[in-house]
Design a protein around this motif. Structure first.
Motif, PDB file in Angstrom:
ATOM      1  N   ASN A 164       0.805  -1.225   0.000  1.00  0.00           N
ATOM      2  CA  ASN A 164       0.000   0.000   0.000  1.00  0.00           C
ATOM      3  C   ASN A 164       0.836   1.271   0.000  1.00  0.00           C
ATOM      4  O   ASN A 164       0.298   2.377   0.012  1.00  0.00           O
ATOM      5  CB  ASN A 164      -0.916   0.007   1.222  1.00  0.00           C
ATOM      6  CG  ASN A 164      -0.119   0.018   2.523  1.00  0.00           C
ATOM      7  OD1 ASN A 164       0.828  -0.753   2.676  1.00  0.00           O
ATOM      8  ND2 ASN A 164      -0.493   0.868   3.452  1.00  0.00           N
ATOM      9  N   GLY A 165       2.166   1.160  -0.033  1.00  0.00           N
ATOM     10  CA  GLY A 165       3.008   2.353  -0.065  1.00  0.00           C
ATOM     11  C   GLY A 165       4.454   2.004   0.233  1.00  0.00           C
ATOM     12  O   GLY A 165       4.737   1.210   1.138  1.00  0.00           O
ATOM     13  N   LEU A 166       5.375   2.602  -0.536  1.00  0.00           N
ATOM     14  CA  LEU A 166       6.802   2.298  -0.404  1.00  0.00           C
ATOM     15  C   LEU A 166       7.583   3.598  -0.275  1.00  0.00           C
ATOM     16  O   LEU A 166       7.408   4.530  -1.070  1.00  0.00           O
ATOM     17  CB  LEU A 166       7.284   1.515  -1.622  1.00  0.00           C
ATOM     18  CG  LEU A 166       8.759   1.119  -1.656  1.00  0.00           C
ATOM     19  CD1 LEU A 166       9.080   0.134  -0.526  1.00  0.00           C
ATOM     20  CD2 LEU A 166       9.118   0.507  -3.013  1.00  0.00           C
ATOM     21  N   ILE A 167       8.465   3.658   0.734  1.00  0.00           N
ATOM     22  CA  ILE A 167       9.383   4.778   0.923  1.00  0.00           C
ATOM     23  C   ILE A 167      10.751   4.339   0.417  1.00  0.00           C
ATOM     24  O   ILE A 167      11.378   3.453   1.000  1.00  0.00           O
ATOM     25  CB  ILE A 167       9.475   5.183   2.404  1.00  0.00           C
ATOM     26  CG1 ILE A 167       8.088   5.538   2.957  1.00  0.00           C
ATOM     27  CG2 ILE A 167      10.445   6.346   2.586  1.00  0.00           C
ATOM     28  CD1 ILE A 167       8.032   5.599   4.471  1.00  0.00           C
ATOM     29  N   VAL A 168      11.213   4.923  -0.671  1.00  0.00           N
ATOM     30  CA  VAL A 168      12.544   4.643  -1.210  1.00  0.00           C
ATOM     31  C   VAL A 168      13.458   5.771  -0.761  1.00  0.00           C
ATOM     32  O   VAL A 168      13.269   6.927  -1.136  1.00  0.00           O
ATOM     33  CB  VAL A 168      12.517   4.526  -2.740  1.00  0.00           C
ATOM     34  CG1 VAL A 168      13.923   4.260  -3.279  1.00  0.00           C
ATOM     35  CG2 VAL A 168      11.566   3.418  -3.177  1.00  0.00           C
ATOM     36  N   ASP A 169      14.443   5.427   0.056  1.00  0.00           N
ATOM     37  CA  ASP A 169      15.292   6.423   0.711  1.00  0.00           C
ATOM     38  C   ASP A 169      16.703   6.333   0.136  1.00  0.00           C
ATOM     39  O   ASP A 169      17.392   5.322   0.315  1.00  0.00           O
ATOM     40  CB  ASP A 169      15.303   6.138   2.224  1.00  0.00           C
ATOM     41  CG  ASP A 169      15.998   7.218   3.035  1.00  0.00           C
ATOM     42  OD1 ASP A 169      16.694   8.055   2.438  1.00  0.00           O
ATOM     43  OD2 ASP A 169      15.846   7.213   4.272  1.00  0.00           O
ATOM     44  N   VAL A 170      17.144   7.372  -0.579  1.00  0.00           N
ATOM     45  CA  VAL A 170      18.472   7.360  -1.200  1.00  0.00           C
ATOM     46  C   VAL A 170      19.391   8.426  -0.608  1.00  0.00           C
ATOM     47  O   VAL A 170      20.396   8.803  -1.230  1.00  0.00           O
ATOM     48  CB  VAL A 170      18.377   7.534  -2.733  1.00  0.00           C
ATOM     49  CG1 VAL A 170      17.716   6.335  -3.376  1.00  0.00           C
ATOM     50  CG2 VAL A 170      17.648   8.824  -3.111  1.00  0.00           C
ATOM     51  N   ARG A 171      19.113   8.906   0.578  1.00  0.00           N
ATOM     52  CA  ARG A 171      19.995   9.900   1.207  1.00  0.00           C
ATOM     53  C   ARG A 171      21.420   9.355   1.335  1.00  0.00           C
ATOM     54  O   ARG A 171      21.623   8.174   1.582  1.00  0.00           O
ATOM     55  CB  ARG A 171      19.459  10.268   2.591  1.00  0.00           C
ATOM     56  CG  ARG A 171      18.201  11.127   2.575  1.00  0.00           C
ATOM     57  CD  ARG A 171      17.663  11.312   3.987  1.00  0.00           C
ATOM     58  NE  ARG A 171      17.287  10.045   4.576  1.00  0.00           N
ATOM     59  CZ  ARG A 171      17.341   9.758   5.868  1.00  0.00           C
ATOM     60  NH1 ARG A 171      17.779  10.657   6.735  1.00  0.00           N
ATOM     61  NH2 ARG A 171      16.968   8.577   6.317  1.00  0.00           N
ATOM     62  N   ASP A 172      22.374  10.238   1.174  1.00  0.00           N
ATOM     63  CA  ASP A 172      23.805   9.921   1.304  1.00  0.00           C
ATOM     64  C   ASP A 172      24.327   9.016   0.200  1.00  0.00           C
ATOM     65  O   ASP A 172      25.472   8.577   0.256  1.00  0.00           O
ATOM     66  CB  ASP A 172      24.124   9.266   2.656  1.00  0.00           C
ATOM     67  CG  ASP A 172      23.795  10.139   3.830  1.00  0.00           C
ATOM     68  OD1 ASP A 172      23.703  11.365   3.653  1.00  0.00           O
ATOM     69  OD2 ASP A 172      23.629   9.615   4.940  1.00  0.00           O
ATOM     70  N   ASN A 173      23.520   8.718  -0.811  1.00  0.00           N
ATOM     71  CA  ASN A 173      23.922   7.787  -1.858  1.00  0.00           C
ATOM     72  C   ASN A 173      24.675   8.542  -2.946  1.00  0.00           C
ATOM     73  O   ASN A 173      24.102   9.383  -3.641  1.00  0.00           O
ATOM     74  CB  ASN A 173      22.681   7.090  -2.430  1.00  0.00           C
ATOM     75  CG  ASN A 173      23.013   5.971  -3.406  1.00  0.00           C
ATOM     76  OD1 ASN A 173      24.015   6.009  -4.104  1.00  0.00           O
ATOM     77  ND2 ASN A 173      22.138   4.975  -3.451  1.00  0.00           N
ATOM     78  N   GLY A 174      25.958   8.237  -3.095  1.00  0.00           N
ATOM     79  CA  GLY A 174      26.809   8.935  -4.063  1.00  0.00           C
ATOM     80  C   GLY A 174      26.811   8.343  -5.452  1.00  0.00           C
ATOM     81  O   GLY A 174      27.575   8.780  -6.309  1.00  0.00           O
ATOM     82  N   GLY A 175      25.949   7.341  -5.711  1.00  0.00           N
ATOM     83  CA  GLY A 175      25.832   6.813  -7.060  1.00  0.00           C
ATOM     84  C   GLY A 175      26.557   5.503  -7.262  1.00  0.00           C
ATOM     85  O   GLY A 175      26.755   4.717  -6.343  1.00  0.00           O
ATOM     86  N   GLY A 176      26.972   5.250  -8.503  1.00  0.00           N
ATOM     87  CA  GLY A 176      27.606   3.988  -8.860  1.00  0.00           C
ATOM     88  C   GLY A 176      27.290   3.632 -10.301  1.00  0.00           C
ATOM     89  O   GLY A 176      27.455   4.453 -11.216  1.00  0.00           O
ATOM     90  N   HIS A 177      26.801   2.417 -10.514  1.00  0.00           N
ATOM     91  CA  HIS A 177      26.523   1.903 -11.855  1.00  0.00           C
ATOM     92  C   HIS A 177      25.248   2.560 -12.391  1.00  0.00           C
ATOM     93  O   HIS A 177      24.166   2.396 -11.825  1.00  0.00           O
ATOM     94  CB  HIS A 177      26.354   0.389 -11.796  1.00  0.00           C
ATOM     95  CG  HIS A 177      26.612  -0.320 -13.090  1.00  0.00           C
ATOM     96  ND1 HIS A 177      26.064   0.099 -14.289  1.00  0.00           N
ATOM     97  CD2 HIS A 177      27.345  -1.433 -13.393  1.00  0.00           C
ATOM     98  CE1 HIS A 177      26.450  -0.712 -15.255  1.00  0.00           C
ATOM     99  NE2 HIS A 177      27.233  -1.646 -14.739  1.00  0.00           N
ATOM    100  N   ILE A 178      25.378   3.295 -13.489  1.00  0.00           N
ATOM    101  CA  ILE A 178      24.231   3.998 -14.053  1.00  0.00           C
ATOM    102  C   ILE A 178      23.151   3.009 -14.493  1.00  0.00           C
ATOM    103  O   ILE A 178      21.954   3.279 -14.346  1.00  0.00           O
ATOM    104  CB  ILE A 178      24.682   4.903 -15.213  1.00  0.00           C
ATOM    105  CG1 ILE A 178      25.571   6.033 -14.674  1.00  0.00           C
ATOM    106  CG2 ILE A 178      23.491   5.493 -15.959  1.00  0.00           C
ATOM    107  CD1 ILE A 178      26.218   6.886 -15.752  1.00  0.00           C
ATOM    108  N   PHE A 179      23.544   1.842 -15.006  1.00  0.00           N
ATOM    109  CA  PHE A 179      22.553   0.830 -15.380  1.00  0.00           C
ATOM    110  C   PHE A 179      21.684   0.460 -14.178  1.00  0.00           C
ATOM    111  O   PHE A 179      20.464   0.313 -14.299  1.00  0.00           O
ATOM    112  CB  PHE A 179      23.229  -0.443 -15.881  1.00  0.00           C
ATOM    113  CG  PHE A 179      23.877  -0.352 -17.230  1.00  0.00           C
ATOM    114  CD1 PHE A 179      24.092   0.869 -17.860  1.00  0.00           C
ATOM    115  CD2 PHE A 179      24.296  -1.504 -17.875  1.00  0.00           C
ATOM    116  CE1 PHE A 179      24.711   0.936 -19.102  1.00  0.00           C
ATOM    117  CE2 PHE A 179      24.903  -1.445 -19.124  1.00  0.00           C
ATOM    118  CZ  PHE A 179      25.119  -0.232 -19.736  1.00  0.00           C
TER     119      PHE A 179
END
Length: 693
Positions: A392-407
């Motif tokens: 019924n609902g999803l929180i996707v948390d990407v704080r502090d995430n510096g990236g990586g594989h663009i794919f």
């Protein structure tokens, strides 16, 4: 229930307590005890779980801290570059910035900087020096770092040689910022290295001064040195670098120790002096100098990646032990780090759990990094974890995430939307050297296909085009091969440390209107590029054999390296053609971190995300299939959907208005064909399901 139709186919949380104004007492100056004393410990996955204020427990010291040496001791053995080696580094930096650096025109315009002239001046001064008159090596490193920091691009870096490479300088605690009800800033201790102890010190102690400077001013001054692309990024980097500095990318601290003034846990005024230490960091995920799809597809803020690994080594030993020292490792069997977490095969990459808010119970999926070897395995683990959480609902948390594989970032977007994903296109800057590289790899002889950019670069001399044609790095087929798997509403949480592939993820989330973006800062880090190292660029002119005898790239001394933003990313959708660099992604909603967030597991932040999820419709599109000979029966049960269109192998079969469950027979279907059901509400595509029958 309607009659079957036959159709022929073609082959609860209470209000958080606020700490009242603390009682002031006479200031006490102390030297903190090391790992032999009792102290606070932090458990959980990278940069997530906070130890409750005041809780103390005896524990073994973290191995990274235990093996650390004082900064002064470490620097005593540093410095072995000759004058010729320094000149070589300056010459190669000039080459990359003038010929390969895609953002140079933008940076000169937006920030009024001239890194090329600074390097030319440095080179001219070095030409007048001798080994006897050249300056100390730390001054050279500082000047080189300053030139690269001036462009405010965390993709474009001077990487220090040994002994700095692979090392981190740290203080044994973390500081984070929050706001009170009146909007005033406060800086709290949120973590300490296991075994560290100082009087009335630990999670919840409030820092007021840094070496005698008010803490907010110290953060701003530090942020001006380690500049991000915008004000929010500047301050975020400035705060983080007060206590943690990867020496491969940041010059060592000027001071051997810092003097910290703080309000203790009992409200007393305290002061301590803490020595900088240096330790060996965990290894990176991949060799970014080697020719491979992974290294060529990187969108990674190295500073954040180094810090993320260092935080694991200092504060989250359980994850390090599960990964056995291999960053972003994929385990053979899922394992849970904390009691409330779902087991995952990637404990250094994901954290998944249910969160109870006043608005309902939802799923939270924290993504710490996109820096993985296998983007499909990353996507599939995201799908598996999301399926195990409330729908019924999803929180996707990407704080502090510096990236990586663009794919990995763009493959994952499709799982949360019924829309077709358009990966972000990228461009080279037009230059003779970039043309040489693309010409050599236009037919993909070494596994890096640069053909889509070759013809436009080849024409640039005649057309005067500043950039190549725009084409995506991520294969569009891979960005759409499984489609939507999570049908509930989604909220994405971002901050100013979101960068690179994670900026691309946030931009794609916004451009495809997947859900609401909730930011704890006013912008993401605004890093929009694919990044290559000097080593990779040199290898591209040498592989496959025979090597290019006229290559201008020269091997760098003592393990030094350079990184450069090689291809810039552009938005799609309503902002098509707009660069991500320096602009970033602005959230639709903002939340200022509170004391309860820092000390009680982001409780207010998650409650706000819950409110946003509860305000969105919940949709369901369930398909049940069965075969009778070559007749496929499809039973459809849906919620929040008034029409379903069916396709077999992308050919239209039926369009059904829904007033309840419906069953449809489709003739002449063979096993292995792809069934797709697209759900609409008031004419808008809102859900999609795929199934191989």
């Amino acid at each position: 229930m309607s009659q079957p139709r036959t159709i022929k186919a073609t082959p609860k949380k209470t209000a958080a307590k606020r700490t009242p104004a603390r009682r002031r007492a006479a200031t006490k100056t102390t030297s903190a005890k090391g790992a032999s004393a009792k102290g606070t410990s932090a458990k959980g996955t990278a940069a997530e779980v906070k130890t409750p204020a005041g809780k103390r427990a005896a524990a073994k010291p973290a191995s990274a801290a235990a093996a650390a040496v004082p900064l002064a001791t470490f620097l005593g053995s540093a410095g072995s570059l000759t004058l010729e080696q320094r000149r070589l580094l300056v010459d190669q930096a000039l080459l990359l910035l003038s010929e390969n650096y895609v953002h140079l025109p933008l940076k000169v315009a937006m920030h009024a900087v001239n890194p090329l002239q600074r390097l030319r001046v440095l080179r001219a001064r070095m030409a007048r020096q001798t080994p006897a008159t050249m300056g100390e090596e730390w001054l050279f490193h500082r000047e080189m770092s300053s030139v690269f920091h001036s462009v405010r691009d965390l993709h474009t870096n001077y990487l220090l040689p040994v002994p700095f490479a692979g090392k981190v300088a740290f203080l044994p605690f973390m500081i984070e910022k929050c706001y009170d009800a009146a909007g005033a800033e406060h800086y709290l201790i949120t973590r300490t290295v296991t075994g560290y102890q100082a009087p009335q010190f630990g999670p919840g102690a409030e820092v007021t001064h840094w070496n005698g400077t008010p803490i907010a001013r110290a953060v701003a001054l530090n942020g001006a040195v380690f500049a991000g692309s915008n004000d929010a990024a500047n301050l975020a980097r400035g705060l983080e670098s007060l206590t943690l500095r990867p020496l491969v990318i940041q010059a060592p601290p000027d001071e051997d120790w810092v003097r910290l003034t703080y309000i203790g846990l009992d409200g007393s005024d305290q002061e301590l002096r803490e020595e900088w230490k240096v330790a060996t960091n965990l290894p990176p995920m991949t060799d970014l100098d080697a020719i491979s799809e992974v290294s060529a597809s990187m969108g990674l803020d190295l500073d954040s990646d180094e810090k993320s690994r260092a935080k694991k080594a200092l504060y989250v030993r359980e994850v390090v032990e599960l990964e056995r020292g291999r960053s972003s490792a994929e385990l053979a069997a899922p394992a849970a780090v904390a009691g409330a977490d779902l087991p995952t095969t990637m404990p250094g990459v994901f954290r998944a759990r249910e969160v109870v808010t006043p608005s309902g119970t939802f799923g939270q999926l924290r993504i710490f990094t996109f820096s993985v070897q296998d983007p499909v395995a990353f996507r599939d683990e995201f799908v598996r974890l999301a399926a195990a959480l409330p729908q019924n609902g999803l929180i996707v948390d990407v704080r502090d995430n510096g990236g990586g594989h663009i794919f990995a970032s763009e493959f994952t977007l499709q799982t949360m939307t019924p829309r077709r994903i358009a990966p972000e296109p990228v461009q080279f800057v037009s230059s003779p050297l970039n043309l040489r590289i693309c010409r050599r790899h236009k037919d993909n002889p070494a596994g890096i296909d640069l053909g889509p950019w070759f013809e436009s670069l080849d024409l640039a001399i005649e057309t005067g085009a500043q950039f190549s044609a725009a084409s995506p790095i991520t294969p569009e087929s891979g960005a759409n091969d499984i489609g939507q798997t999570y049908l509930g509403p989604v909220v994405l949480i971002t901050d100013a440390r979101v960068y690179s592939a994670t900026d691309i993820f946030a931009a794609g989330f916004a451009d495809h209107e997947i859900g609401t973006i909730l930011g704890v800062d006013d912008n993401t880090g605004a890093g929009g590029a694919n990044v290559w190292t000097h080593g990779l660029l040199a290898t591209l002119l040498n592989e496959p054999p025979p090597p290019d005898e006229t290559s201008p790239y020269v091997a760098l001394p003592n393990g030094a390296n350079l990184r450069v933003a090689i291809r810039r990313t552009l938005r799609v959708g309503k902002l098509a053609g707009t660069p991500v660099e320096d602009l970033g992604v602005k959230p639709q909603e903002t939340h200022r971190m509170t004391q309860a967030d820092l000390l009680e597991g982001n409780v207010d932040l998650l409650n706000r995300a819950g409110e946003l999820l509860a305000a969105q419709p919940v949709r369901r599109l369930d398909l049940t299939t069965s075969f009778s000979g070559t007749t496929l029966t499809v039973a459809i049960d849906a919620q929040g959907i008034d029409r379903v269109d069916l396709y077999v192998d992308d050919r239209p079969i039926s369009s059904e208005d829904l007033t309840g469950p419906v069953s449809i027979d489709i003739l002449e279907v063979t096993s292995g064909q792809l069934l797709r059901a697209d759900g609409y509400d008031a004419g808008k595509l809102v859900a999609s399901r795929r199934r191989t029958v």
